[in-house]
Design a protein around this motif. Structure first.
Motif: not given
Length: 586
Positions: A6-11, A62-72, A89-100
């Motif tokens: 309900e908060l709008g977080i991606s699958e 993480l949800q607003r990140m453009d994974s196709k762009q490698r710049q910071t 470490d926490d951010l990596r755990d949250f984004g473990r199923y996000m590509d690139d």
């Protein structure tokens, strides 16, 4: 209470959250995540440490990140290396199923070359301490011109630690089109100043009340004389057998001394302060997080940003001068909805600090009595009995030995065996508290005894059954209780029993059992410590005697006056005499 969906977080992120064991969002997450996902405005979020702030800002980043762009594209600034690593470490755990998606941590106190190589490959999110980030930026490895979101986590801590100039330099490197998120436990003047300078059209989100202590934390204080603070600390620790705590001290020297005393007295303790190398600090924190260390004795600077699960207590061995530091200390416990206790050991001159903190956090402290010997021994006895009852028995493992065990205890009844087992584990507490010194509560400020001077320490008498020894090493030589114990174990051999220790700047005094005194003096005298030849003697033999008062000397009379007196020429102070002494008119 809303769900993460309900908060709008991606699958993808919800899947990672489920695996991490989170069931429902915490209040700060429920307030901040939807706002950041729907709005592109600057935000100041005020929430206590341990309330889930990392997820509150990390998931929208993480949800607003453009994974196709490698710049910071996102930058998170934190005050300490430890917090920097935790956030990454926490951010990596949250984004473990996000590509690139690549999250990298850069911080001081570690080799810079590996961090340079990592950033050269590209990272959409950089989590950094301010100083190291500027170093990498100046070397051309950290590129900040494409950053669209910058987060200042523990903003008040960074500003308190003197990072204002570094933060200013980092903001000057960002593009005009970026959002700033500031997360803080307190709204200090510095945070307000930075907000007005760098945030535009910002929203303030307050979870709980401003500048309050953690909701689930009880605040207790014990009033003792200054000389009894360590004895009070021992009793408090013994009264809570399952304690898992950080003990805060005011200085690095005090931190090391308290840790050394606890280790000497058999407690599972470690020190954490700025004089330790980064490798030593990392190892200490690793052991503490794994619960192999029960008591962490630390300074405020060393312990900032620590996030340790299941912390039961925070103990203030010395209250900080800054109330905000107390808020951060107490916020280390009572996290994630669990109860915690903040204990302060104070003397009468610090009582005004208690009142000031109460006004600031809006909570009352409870004054408690130092636990007595009987209460402590009962607690420890119950702990031993509980351990025995809850011990898992592997029947197959002990089966080959059970006949020998039964034969050995054949003539000892069950009650006697139970007594022996309990005494084996519980005996040291009974032995200590049988003759433990009483801790007297100070009546009032004027009755509080002043700390002993070096001369008073030097003239102290040994405890019953002990001999007081002198050694020509002190604090300026780096000679502390832990070092003394290591020296005794190395040169005397075995585990040498030691009583009271008095450390002065250039010399020290310590007690050993009378039967061991001669051996200890013989073994230590003549060894070298950091290039100095060591001398160890019986303190009674060198105790300074009070200096005899000089005899009153006869005053030597004035020669002229003496000659007058001998001749009978005594000045005439009569009226005629004064007339004769007047100068004659010419």
């Amino acid at each position: 209470m809303k769900t993460f969906e309900e908060l709008g977080i991606s699958e993808e992120i919800r899947r990672a959250i489920d695996e991490m064991g989170f069931v429902q969002p915490m209040p700060v997450q429920e307030a901040v995540i939807p706002y950041l996902l729907q709005q592109r405005r600057d935000v100041i979020a005020l929430a206590q440490t341990g309330t889930g702030k990392t997820a509150a800002f990390g998931i929208p980043l993480l949800q607003r990140m453009d994974s196709k762009q490698r710049q910071t594209q996102a930058l998170v600034l934190s005050p300490t290396r430890e917090l920097c690593l935790q956030i990454a470490d926490d951010l990596r755990d949250f984004g473990r199923y996000m590509d690139d998606i690549h999250v990298e941590a850069v911080y001081g106190g570690a080799a810079i070359e590996p961090q340079m190589r990592t950033l050269k490959k590209g990272a959409q999110v950089i989590v950094a301490t301010p100083g190291r980030l500027i170093d990498l930026k100046n070397r051309g490895y950290a590129h900040l011109e494409d950053v669209t979101n910058i987060v200042l986590d523990e903003a008040d801590e960074m500003l308190n630690m003197g990072f204002s100039e570094a933060i200013n330099e980092i903001f000057e490197s960002l593009s005009a089109d970026h959002n700033t998120l500031m997360f803080s436990a307190t709204m200090s003047r510095e945070v307000e100043r930075v907000a007005k300078q760098y945030l535009k059209d910002y929203e303030t989100i307050v979870v709980g009340s401003r500048n309050e202590g953690a909701e689930n934390v009880n605040h207790i204080y014990y009033m003792v004389q200054a000389k009894d603070k360590y004895l009070a600390l021992k009793r408090i620790v013994d009264y809570y057998p399952k304690i898992f705590a950080i003990i805060f001290c005011r200085t690095k020297l005090e931190t090391q001394e308290v840790a050394d005393k606890l280790i000497r007295d058999g407690y599972n303790a470690e020190a954490l302060h700025g004089d330790l190398s980064q490798q030593q600090r990392d190892l200490t924190m690793q052991k503490f997080r794994q619960h192999t260390v029960q008591l962490l004795v630390a300074t405020d600077v060393a312990a900032r940003g620590l996030d340790v699960e299941d912390l039961t207590h925070v103990i203030n061995f010395g209250l900080p001068d800054d109330i905000e530091n107390y808020t951060h200390r107490s916020g280390r416990t009572g996290r994630a909805g669990k109860k915690g206790t903040s204990i302060s050991i104070v003397h009468s001159k610090e009582k005004h600090k208690i009142r000031n903190i109460e006004k600031e956090i809006g909570k009352k402290f409870v004054e408690a009595e130092i636990p007595n010997a009987e209460e402590i021994c009962k607690k420890q006895l119950y702990k031993v009995m509980d351990q025995i009852v809850k011990t898992d028995v592997d029947d197959e493992e002990i089966a080959p030995f059970i006949n020998d065990i039964n034969r050995y205890f054949e003539y000892i009844d069950k009650e006697e065996i139970i007594k022996k087992i309990v005494s084996l584990e519980f005996g040291k507490f009974l032995a200590y508290y049988a003759d433990a010194p009483e801790i007297e509560k100070p009546v009032a400020d004027k009755h509080e005894k002043k700390p002993q001077t070096d001369r008073q320490k030097l003239q102290n008498k040994a405890s019953k059954g002990f001999k007081r020894l002198f050694i020509n090493l002190g604090k300026k030589d780096g000679f502390f209780p832990g070092v003394l114990m290591q020296t005794l174990n190395r040169y005397v051999g075995g585990r040498q029993e030691v009583g009271h220790i008095d450390l002065l700047d250039t010399i020290s005094y310590f007690e050993v059992p009378e039967r061991d005194a001669r051996k200890v003096m013989t073994q230590l005298t003549g060894i070298r410590f950091k290039g100095r030849q060591v001398r160890c003697n019986d303190a009674e033999e060198i105790r300074p005697q009070s200096k005899p008062r000089p005899q009153r000397q006869e005053r030597v009379p004035d020669r002229k006056k003496a000659s007058h007196q001998l001749k009978g020429d005594i000045p005439d102070f009569s009226e005629e005499g004064w007339a004769r002494r007047r100068p004659k008119k010419k």
